[in-house]
Design a protein around this motif. Structure first.
Motif, PDB file in Angstrom:
ATOM      1  N   HIS A 163     127.932  28.465  84.812  1.00  0.00           N
ATOM      2  CA  HIS A 163     128.130  27.394  85.787  1.00  0.00           C
ATOM      3  C   HIS A 163     127.311  27.616  87.064  1.00  0.00           C
ATOM      4  CE1 HIS A 163     131.119  30.372  87.068  1.00  0.00           C
ATOM      5  NE2 HIS A 163     131.055  29.813  88.265  1.00  0.00           N
ATOM      6  N   LYS A 177     121.397  19.942  85.586  1.00  0.00           N
ATOM      7  CA  LYS A 177     122.766  20.259  85.180  1.00  0.00           C
ATOM      8  C   LYS A 177     122.825  21.763  84.972  1.00  0.00           C
ATOM      9  CE  LYS A 177     124.304  16.124  82.717  1.00  0.00           C
ATOM     10  NZ  LYS A 177     124.746  15.599  81.418  1.00  0.00           N
ATOM     11  N   THR A 178     124.028  22.294  85.016  1.00  0.00           N
ATOM     12  CA  THR A 178     124.179  23.720  84.756  1.00  0.00           C
ATOM     13  C   THR A 178     124.064  23.998  83.262  1.00  0.00           C
ATOM     14  OG1 THR A 178     126.570  23.661  84.469  1.00  0.00           O
ATOM     15  CG2 THR A 178     125.746  23.972  86.734  1.00  0.00           C
ATOM     16  N   ASP A 189     134.396  25.906  78.141  1.00  0.00           N
ATOM     17  CA  ASP A 189     134.143  24.776  79.021  1.00  0.00           C
ATOM     18  C   ASP A 189     132.872  25.055  79.819  1.00  0.00           C
ATOM     19  OD1 ASP A 189     134.873  26.548  81.107  1.00  0.00           O
ATOM     20  OD2 ASP A 189     136.918  25.803  81.159  1.00  0.00           O
ATOM     21  N   ILE A 190     132.618  24.272  80.856  1.00  0.00           N
ATOM     22  CA  ILE A 190     131.375  24.424  81.608  1.00  0.00           C
ATOM     23  C   ILE A 190     131.294  25.756  82.357  1.00  0.00           C
ATOM     24  CG2 ILE A 190     131.004  21.943  81.789  1.00  0.00           C
ATOM     25  CD1 ILE A 190     131.920  22.143  84.726  1.00  0.00           C
ATOM     26  N   ASP A 191     132.393  26.491  82.424  1.00  0.00           N
ATOM     27  CA  ASP A 191     132.395  27.795  83.086  1.00  0.00           C
ATOM     28  C   ASP A 191     132.128  28.953  82.135  1.00  0.00           C
ATOM     29  OD1 ASP A 191     132.963  26.712  85.604  1.00  0.00           O
ATOM     30  OD2 ASP A 191     135.108  26.702  85.199  1.00  0.00           O
ATOM     31  N   SER A 205     119.285  14.649  78.435  1.00  0.00           N
ATOM     32  CA  SER A 205     120.305  14.771  79.459  1.00  0.00           C
ATOM     33  C   SER A 205     119.680  14.505  80.815  1.00  0.00           C
ATOM     34  CB  SER A 205     120.892  16.190  79.428  1.00  0.00           C
ATOM     35  OG  SER A 205     121.913  16.315  80.354  1.00  0.00           O
ATOM     36  N   GLN A 219     127.216  22.837  81.644  1.00  0.00           N
ATOM     37  CA  GLN A 219     127.303  21.391  81.426  1.00  0.00           C
ATOM     38  C   GLN A 219     126.433  20.955  80.251  1.00  0.00           C
ATOM     39  OE1 GLN A 219     126.067  20.473  85.452  1.00  0.00           O
ATOM     40  NE2 GLN A 219     128.044  19.506  85.882  1.00  0.00           N
ATOM     41  N   VAL A 264     128.081  22.287  76.837  1.00  0.00           N
ATOM     42  CA  VAL A 264     129.281  21.552  76.422  1.00  0.00           C
ATOM     43  C   VAL A 264     128.899  20.149  75.947  1.00  0.00           C
ATOM     44  CG1 VAL A 264     131.415  20.490  77.271  1.00  0.00           C
ATOM     45  CG2 VAL A 264     130.923  22.895  77.775  1.00  0.00           C
ATOM     46  N   ASP A 265     128.032  19.464  76.687  1.00  0.00           N
ATOM     47  CA  ASP A 265     127.584  18.128  76.269  1.00  0.00           C
ATOM     48  C   ASP A 265     126.913  18.191  74.894  1.00  0.00           C
ATOM     49  OD1 ASP A 265     128.489  17.182  78.708  1.00  0.00           O
ATOM     50  OD2 ASP A 265     126.478  16.910  79.569  1.00  0.00           O
ATOM     51  N   ASN A 305     121.145  26.520  86.845  1.00  0.00           N
ATOM     52  CA  ASN A 305     120.761  25.122  86.623  1.00  0.00           C
ATOM     53  C   ASN A 305     119.568  25.001  85.686  1.00  0.00           C
ATOM     54  OD1 ASN A 305     122.629  23.622  88.196  1.00  0.00           O
ATOM     55  ND2 ASN A 305     121.582  24.306  90.040  1.00  0.00           N
TER      56      ASN A 305
END
Length: 139
Positions: A102, A41-42, A61-63, A37, A45, A48-49, A105
């Motif tokens: 979120h 990114k958090t 989700d990202i949160d 990646s 993120q 989820v990816d 990092n």
């Protein structure tokens, strides 16, 4: 020519691998792998990816992540004043951050991100513990 070499070198250096594990209710490893990646990114993120790339069923989700592999929130009422609230927690390089996904990092390719099923303990009007792995009884 040197400019092209440097541009290629820097573009490769931004792609990094993060190790991600998912540990289930009984301490079993549900999934383990690496994900390349572009960082930073958090945690949200990256997670989820990773889940999408590896077709890991999840809700969130990202949160925040609510469910992984069908395992979601649960409540164990022990008495009128005691209970355990179960859900997913995460650690980054062995440390459980006290913040949302979120807001943390990931910046290093050597990062180990672990999602684990755990509980928060409520006793006599206070949340006394959080992110205690399921099966590690502490009351």
């Amino acid at each position: 020519m040197l400019k092209i070499f440097l541009a290629v070198l820097f573009s490769f250096s931004s792609v990094q691998a993060v190790t991600l594990k998912v540990i289930g209710k009984n301490g079993e490893v549900l999934f383990s792998g690496e994900s390349e990646s572009s960082l930073p990114k958090t945690v949200g993120q990256v997670s989820v990816d990773f889940f999408k790339q590896n077709q890991i069923p999840f809700v969130g989700d990202i949160d925040g992540i609510v469910s992984i592999h069908g395992l979601g929130s649960d409540l164990d009422v022990i008495s009128d004043t005691d209970m355990k609230a179960y859900g997913w927690c995460y650690s980054v390089n062995g440390t459980v951050p006290e913040d949302f996904v979120h807001k943390i990092n990931i910046i290093d390719q050597k990062t180990e991100l672990i999602w684990f099923y755990a509980y928060a303990y409520y006793k006599a009007g206070e949340w006394t513990q959080q992110c205690v792995p399921h099966g590690e009884e502490k009351m």
